[in-house]
Design a protein around this motif. Sequence first.
Motif, short mmCIF file in Angstrom:
data_model
loop_
_atom_site.label_atom_id
_atom_site.label_comp_id
_atom_site.label_asym_id
_atom_site.label_seq_id
_atom_site.Cartn_x
_atom_site.Cartn_y
_atom_site.Cartn_z
N LYS A 1 -0.01 -19.79 -2.65
CA LYS A 1 0.27 -20.09 -4.07
C LYS A 1 1.11 -18.98 -4.69
N ARG A 2 0.67 -17.73 -4.52
CA ARG A 2 1.44 -16.58 -5.01
C ARG A 2 0.95 -15.34 -4.27
N LEU A 3 1.86 -14.41 -4.04
CA LEU A 3 1.52 -13.12 -3.44
C LEU A 3 1.78 -12.05 -4.50
N VAL A 4 0.74 -11.33 -4.87
CA VAL A 4 0.90 -10.21 -5.81
C VAL A 4 0.83 -8.93 -4.98
N ILE A 5 1.87 -8.11 -5.10
CA ILE A 5 1.96 -6.88 -4.31
C ILE A 5 1.88 -5.68 -5.22
N MET A 6 0.96 -4.74 -4.92
CA MET A 6 1.07 -3.41 -5.54
C MET A 6 1.96 -2.61 -4.61
N GLY A 7 3.16 -2.34 -5.09
CA GLY A 7 4.07 -1.57 -4.25
C GLY A 7 5.44 -1.48 -4.88
N VAL B 1 6.14 8.92 -2.87
CA VAL B 1 6.09 9.68 -1.61
C VAL B 1 7.45 10.29 -1.25
N THR B 2 8.51 9.68 -1.76
CA THR B 2 9.85 10.29 -1.67
C THR B 2 10.48 10.07 -3.04
N PRO B 3 11.65 10.66 -3.29
CA PRO B 3 12.26 10.44 -4.61
C PRO B 3 12.46 8.97 -4.95
N VAL B 4 12.58 8.10 -3.92
CA VAL B 4 12.87 6.69 -4.21
C VAL B 4 11.84 5.71 -3.66
N ALA B 5 10.85 6.17 -2.90
CA ALA B 5 9.95 5.20 -2.24
C ALA B 5 8.49 5.39 -2.64
N GLU B 6 7.82 4.25 -2.74
CA GLU B 6 6.39 4.19 -3.07
C GLU B 6 5.60 4.09 -1.76
N ALA B 7 4.33 4.55 -1.79
CA ALA B 7 3.54 4.68 -0.56
C ALA B 7 3.33 3.37 0.21
N ASN B 8 2.99 2.29 -0.46
CA ASN B 8 2.66 1.06 0.28
C ASN B 8 3.88 0.47 0.97
N ILE B 9 5.05 0.60 0.33
CA ILE B 9 6.25 0.04 0.96
C ILE B 9 6.75 0.99 2.05
N SER B 10 6.79 2.29 1.75
CA SER B 10 7.33 3.21 2.76
C SER B 10 6.33 3.42 3.89
N GLY B 11 5.06 3.04 3.69
CA GLY B 11 4.07 3.15 4.77
C GLY B 11 4.31 2.15 5.88
N ASP B 12 5.05 1.09 5.61
CA ASP B 12 5.50 0.16 6.65
C ASP B 12 6.62 -0.72 6.06
N ALA B 13 7.79 -0.12 5.95
CA ALA B 13 8.91 -0.81 5.30
C ALA B 13 9.38 -2.02 6.11
N SER C 1 16.25 7.24 2.14
CA SER C 1 15.89 6.14 1.24
C SER C 1 14.97 5.12 1.90
N TYR C 2 14.41 5.47 3.08
CA TYR C 2 13.51 4.54 3.78
C TYR C 2 12.38 4.10 2.83
N GLY C 3 12.17 2.78 2.75
CA GLY C 3 11.07 2.26 1.93
C GLY C 3 11.44 2.02 0.47
N ALA C 4 12.70 2.21 0.10
CA ALA C 4 13.09 1.94 -1.29
C ALA C 4 13.09 0.44 -1.54
N THR C 5 12.76 0.06 -2.79
CA THR C 5 12.82 -1.35 -3.21
C THR C 5 14.06 -1.50 -4.09
#
Length: 315
Positions: A148-154, A163-175, A277-281
Amino acid sequence: MQNVRMILDVDTGIDDSMAILLALKTKHIKVEGITTVFGNTDVAQATRNTLQVIEVSGVPYEVPVAMGADRPLVREWRGPVTHIHGNNGIGNCELPMPKGKPLAESAAEFIVRMVNTHPNELTLVFVGRMTNLAIALAQDPSIASKVKRLVIMGGAVKVPGNVTPVAEANISGDAEAAHRVFESGIPITLVGLDVTMQTIIGETERLQLMASPVPGNEKAAAFIGEAFKFYFEAYEKQNGFYGSPLHDPLAVAVAAFPDLVATEEHYVRIETKGTMSYGATLVDFRRTVPVTNASVALGVDSPRFLDYFINTLKS
Ligand code: RIB
Ligand code: CA
């Protein structure tokens, strides 16, 4: 109010614990299952923490727990985040040994089975790495059109990363996993640092959460107070303020009350190749695109969210 049938994916985690409690205590949410993943702590510890938090919550129905991935899809895991979440992931709080056990099926198998059994009925809320969902999509790509919908904290779209100047932990933890999820066609609401960093609680709210617990909520209130104390001290050391953002609870809240946030439709791309920039959205704000893949939360009604969070956790 329409009931929200939810599968919550966690790397429990102090703010994950609060997200679990918020989901279990919100009257119009039915938690159909909780899946676990490596991240703030290893997956075995995250699973144990999850079972403990469920048992402390006093939830009146059975909540299945399925253990998931113990590492990212292609990269090495960087290890537990002990300086923020403690040696056991829940701020070194000692909770009773859990009576429950995880299911025999994996998190990905559980997600595939549940989404196929209840097409277009389940809201998925992911507040850790997206590894379990990427594996589920590889097992059965058809689930993308049945969620129905996916809500992502990330993510961090217009603000700096954590965790880096441009990346958040949940995304950069497995981009790589996040990339596959964002390209899958699942309808996504992205609740990133753009909004979670506007939902700060401090000592006043912590004392409110612990004060005069209602009968049956004594253990949960004590746990909430102790875990937040650890979290606030960690934030003070790292960020210079005694308090914390409510990252993961905000994602649960948005699943329950979508109008808590103001969203814009965008095509979010996940950087998987960059060295810095690994893990940037990434969103291209230069032009309007014909196809979008996410509703990106860029504004939040923080006072209303905090009222809901405090009143619900005290119930
Ligand atoms: O960046 C914040 C996120 O990272 C939260 O989900 C927190 O629990 C950690 O996993
Ligand atoms: Ca988390």
